[in-house]
Design a protein around this motif. Structure first.
Motif, mmCIF file in Angstrom:
data_model
loop_
_atom_site.group_PDB
_atom_site.id
_atom_site.type_symbol
_atom_site.label_atom_id
_atom_site.label_comp_id
_atom_site.label_asym_id
_atom_site.label_seq_id
_atom_site.Cartn_x
_atom_site.Cartn_y
_atom_site.Cartn_z
ATOM 1 N N SER A 311 0.830 -1.200 0.000
ATOM 2 C CA SER A 311 0.000 0.000 0.000
ATOM 3 C C SER A 311 0.870 1.258 0.000
ATOM 4 N N ALA A 312 0.453 2.243 -0.791
ATOM 5 C CA ALA A 312 1.186 3.520 -0.833
ATOM 6 C C ALA A 312 1.071 4.229 0.517
ATOM 7 N N TYR A 313 0.086 3.841 1.307
ATOM 8 C CA TYR A 313 -0.143 4.519 2.597
ATOM 9 C C TYR A 313 0.462 3.764 3.772
ATOM 10 N N SER A 314 1.144 2.670 3.481
ATOM 11 C CA SER A 314 1.784 1.900 4.559
ATOM 12 C C SER A 314 2.861 2.759 5.221
ATOM 13 N N THR A 315 2.976 2.594 6.528
ATOM 14 C CA THR A 315 4.055 3.309 7.215
ATOM 15 C C THR A 315 5.233 2.363 7.480
ATOM 16 N N HIS A 316 5.159 1.160 6.884
ATOM 17 C CA HIS A 316 6.242 0.166 7.063
ATOM 18 C C HIS A 316 6.621 -0.406 5.706
ATOM 19 N N LYS A 317 6.940 0.461 4.775
ATOM 20 C CA LYS A 317 7.086 -0.011 3.391
ATOM 21 C C LYS A 317 8.244 -0.988 3.201
ATOM 22 N N LYS A 318 9.381 -0.711 3.852
ATOM 23 C CA LYS A 318 10.525 -1.608 3.637
ATOM 24 C C LYS A 318 10.204 -3.014 4.113
ATOM 25 N N GLU A 319 9.595 -3.094 5.280
ATOM 26 C CA GLU A 319 9.241 -4.408 5.830
ATOM 27 C C GLU A 319 8.174 -5.068 4.947
ATOM 28 N N ALA A 320 7.241 -4.229 4.463
ATOM 29 C CA ALA A 320 6.170 -4.754 3.608
ATOM 30 C C ALA A 320 6.761 -5.337 2.321
ATOM 31 N N VAL A 321 7.748 -4.639 1.746
ATOM 32 C CA VAL A 321 8.371 -5.140 0.513
ATOM 33 C C VAL A 321 9.093 -6.454 0.806
ATOM 34 N N ALA A 322 9.753 -6.532 1.946
ATOM 35 C CA ALA A 322 10.460 -7.778 2.288
ATOM 36 C C ALA A 322 9.467 -8.946 2.358
ATOM 37 N N LEU A 323 8.288 -8.692 2.920
ATOM 38 C CA LEU A 323 7.276 -9.758 2.996
ATOM 39 C C LEU A 323 6.794 -10.141 1.592
ATOM 40 N N VAL A 324 6.535 -9.132 0.773
ATOM 41 C CA VAL A 324 6.061 -9.394 -0.600
ATOM 42 C C VAL A 324 7.101 -10.221 -1.364
ATOM 43 N N ARG A 325 8.369 -9.859 -1.184
ATOM 44 C CA ARG A 325 9.430 -10.610 -1.883
ATOM 45 C C ARG A 325 9.435 -12.063 -1.440
ATOM 46 N N TRP A 326 9.270 -12.277 -0.164
ATOM 47 C CA TRP A 326 9.253 -13.655 0.352
ATOM 48 C C TRP A 326 8.051 -14.429 -0.189
ATOM 49 N N MET A 327 6.890 -13.784 -0.211
ATOM 50 C CA MET A 327 5.677 -14.473 -0.651
ATOM 51 C C MET A 327 5.705 -14.782 -2.150
ATOM 52 N N ALA A 328 6.611 -14.103 -2.881
ATOM 53 C CA ALA A 328 6.691 -14.338 -4.332
ATOM 54 C C ALA A 328 7.911 -15.175 -4.701
ATOM 55 N N THR A 329 8.506 -15.870 -3.740
ATOM 56 C CA THR A 329 9.658 -16.731 -4.045
ATOM 57 C C THR A 329 9.199 -18.115 -4.505
ATOM 58 N N PRO A 330 10.084 -18.870 -5.185
ATOM 59 C CA PRO A 330 9.739 -20.236 -5.560
ATOM 60 C C PRO A 330 9.396 -21.116 -4.350
#
Ligand code: GLC
Length: 418
Positions: A311-330
């Motif tokens: 979300s553009a309104y997240s106040t935890h973007k770096k952590e959010a991106v880390a989670l997204v990266r993990w959820m999109a791994t093989p």
């Protein structure tokens, strides 16, 4: 499965943690009810273990694609910061990106971006990028398939039908032979839900037509649109599709087919796992094949799938991106494929032995996914979908005639896409 993608991710997560960026952060992640939040929870637990100091809380709301779009539109247009990560239908990135509701991932992925995007099938990498920006990463791939009763086609020595006419004739043979009033020939979705957009598009596409051109202009071909809708109504008139088709939702198709009440059923990839559950009446009796074509036409199917976005309104973007990266791994993709037949967007996972053992049909599903067609990519997709699915349902329910329904659809689409 150690991949470059994972190694890069692990380094990124470790670096964030070293900076103290992840101390005592709670990420609120939106996962719709149909997207197996139970399984996502297991993967979030693993992420929490890898990233001490981060907790993941699941939020839900709206069980279907269109209800989720309505929910997320409300939350995001209010610039609400309570959601950090959202699982969104593959039809939504363009609209959410143009509304500036989602955070582009490019600057967070940095030099890993190219490797990460190359790890997905081209169609899914393409669907993730809008105006040159990475909007989201794939959670799982999807497409519509034709499920059928292997045992019944075999009993009547019938092949997999290649056209709708052939399907109608086979269905009539089986229905006449079975004399079972609860058995329907074919279940499709005609309720005004997101899936009805595909009910309209598949027979239309099969005639070589498209709804919009490369520059986003409306190219609705009226005769082809009418022919596609008449094909469905013809199946209703022949007793192959139920008369109440305009009320049928995805879940109704699943329930009917799973309890042995449908010979054929159009549905998405992950329902396969529901048909294989121990209490399913059709366990081990299910075949899966591409969607049939119109006579003389091509075999086309609707591409689907779900994406992880920040979300553009997240106040935890770096952590959010880390989670997204993990959820999109093989690794995660493999888990979801084995447990729930959620198809990987990562081609390598298709070859995995455990994956193929749990869903042997994945071998033939991959080419179908690769040639599946996208619903219109537009920042006005919500309105396009609303127009197509309500008109389709009205025509299938005979609340309007086919010519009037297509005219109304075209007029509204012209206004939306002006
Ligand atoms: C499936 C597909 C998604 C589609 C939805 C419609 O979940 O993955 O793309 O929009 O079904 O119901």
């Amino acid at each position: 499965m150690k991949t470059r993608h994972c190694k890069a991710l692990c380094v990124a997560v470790a670096a964030l943690f070293a900076q103290g960026a992840m101390a005592d952060t709670t990420l609120h992640v939106y996962v719709g009810g149909a997207n197996r939040p139970d399984l996502m929870r297991k993967m979030f637990d693993q992420f929490e273990q890898k990233t001490p100091g981060v907790k993941v809380v699941i939020e839900s709301g709206g069980s279907t694609s269109e209800l989720q779009r309505a929910y997320l539109s409300t939350v995001l247009s209010a610039r609400d910061s309570s959601l950090d990560v959202m699982m969104i239908d593959i039809v939504n990135p363009a609209q959410y990106m143009h509304a500036q509701w989602i955070e582009p991932l490019d600057k967070y992925l940095g030099s890993d971006a190219t490797t990460i995007m190359k790890s997905y099938m081209p169609a899914y990498a393409k669907a993730s990028v809008v105006d040159g920006k990475i909007t989201s990463l794939p959670a799982y791939a999807d497409a519509q398939f034709m499920y059928y009763r292997k045992d019944l086609l075999a009993k009547y020595h019938l092949p997999e039908p290649k056209t709708w006419d052939q399907l109608a004739s086979e269905a009539k043979t089986v229905l006449a032979g079975e004399r079972d009033a609860s058995l329907q020939g074919l279940s499709i979705q005609g309720a005004p839900i997101e899936g009805a957009v595909c009910t309209f598009l598949t027979p239309y596409w099969s005639q070589g037509k498209d709804l919009i051109d490369a520059s986003g202009r409306l190219t609705l071909d009226k005769p082809a649109a009418e022919k596609g809708m008449n094909m469905w109504l013809n199946l209703v008139d022949q007793g192959v599709v139920k008369k109440n088709v305009a009320e049928v939702k995805t879940q109704d198709t699943t329930t009917d087919f799973r309890s042995g009440k449908a010979l054929f059923a159009v549905s998405w990839g992950m329902v396969w796992s529901h048909f294989q559950e121990p209490d399913s009446a059709v366990k081990d009796k299910v075949g899966i094949m591409p969607i049939p074509a119109m006579a003389g036409g091509s075999t086309d199917t609707c591409a689907g799938g779900w994406q992880w976005a920040v979300s553009a309104y997240s106040t935890h973007k770096k952590e959010a991106v880390a989670l997204v990266r993990w959820m999109a791994t093989p690794e995660v993709s493999k888990f979801l494929a084995v447990k729930a037949a959620m198809m990987p967007a990562n081609p390598g996972v298709f070859q995995d032995e455990a994956v193929l053992q749990s869903a042997p049909w994945f071998t033939s599903a991959k080419p179908v996914l690769e040639s599946a067609r996208a619903r219109p990519v537009s920042d006005r997709y919500g309105e396009i979908s609303d127009t197509v699915r309500t008109a389709t349902s009205a025509m299938l329910g005979r609340a309007v005639t086919v010519p009037d329904g297509i005219d109304a659809m075209a007029a509204r689409l012209r206004r939306v896409m002006r």
